[in-house]
Design a protein around this motif. Sequence first.
Motif: not given
Length: 220
Positions: A35-40, A54-62, A64-66
């Motif tokens: 959900m955080a990735e979608m918001a961003l 975090l559930p569904k996607q770890d913060g580090l993965q998010l 890295q994508k950013l």
Amino acid sequence: MRVLLVEDDTLLGEGLYTGLKQDGYAVDWMQDGQMAEMALNVEHFDILILDLGLPKQDGLQLLQKLRSKDNPIPVLILTARDSLDDRIKGLDVGADDYMVKPFDLEELNARMRALLRRSAGRSAPKLEHNNLILDPAAHEVIFNGTTLDLPPKEYAVLQVLLENIGRVISKTKLQETLYSWDQDVASNALEVHIHHLRKKLGSDFIRTIRGVGYIIEHAK
């Protein structure tokens, strides 16, 4: 300033959400990485406060994508992972700061102000223009030697414009910075804030660029 808070602990998230809103931030709170990735991907935020576990996607993965997309948003990791290796990895992946739980809200605020200051290209903690001084740490505005009592949204509008002296800021950008998703916003709310600021600072302090936005011009 618009904050995206990503924290899956309900009790902590509610406390942070409430505390940051009381400090004048517009806060959106997500409880999982997807959900955080979608918001961003669809909204503008000035800063990201990011848990790691975090559930569904770890913060580090998010994160890295950013950074792989060259998203420059300031990121403050706020986590229970307190080992040296975790800190190094978080910073090397692209975080701008790293705090370990438990934490003090005043320290969190100070670190956020520092990140926002650097992202705006400033070194000085206070914003000064002509006879006006805005102090983010004290949440205080002094004009011609007198302290002004500004409502939170007027203060936020003034801060954004002062951080972008000489640049036109669009109405859309100002609204994105001022309001979170859970706030009902009247269509003329921004114009009302600008009108009130002009009454307090002078009619020519903030200039309207018709069809574009607003600007505080460089001191003459």
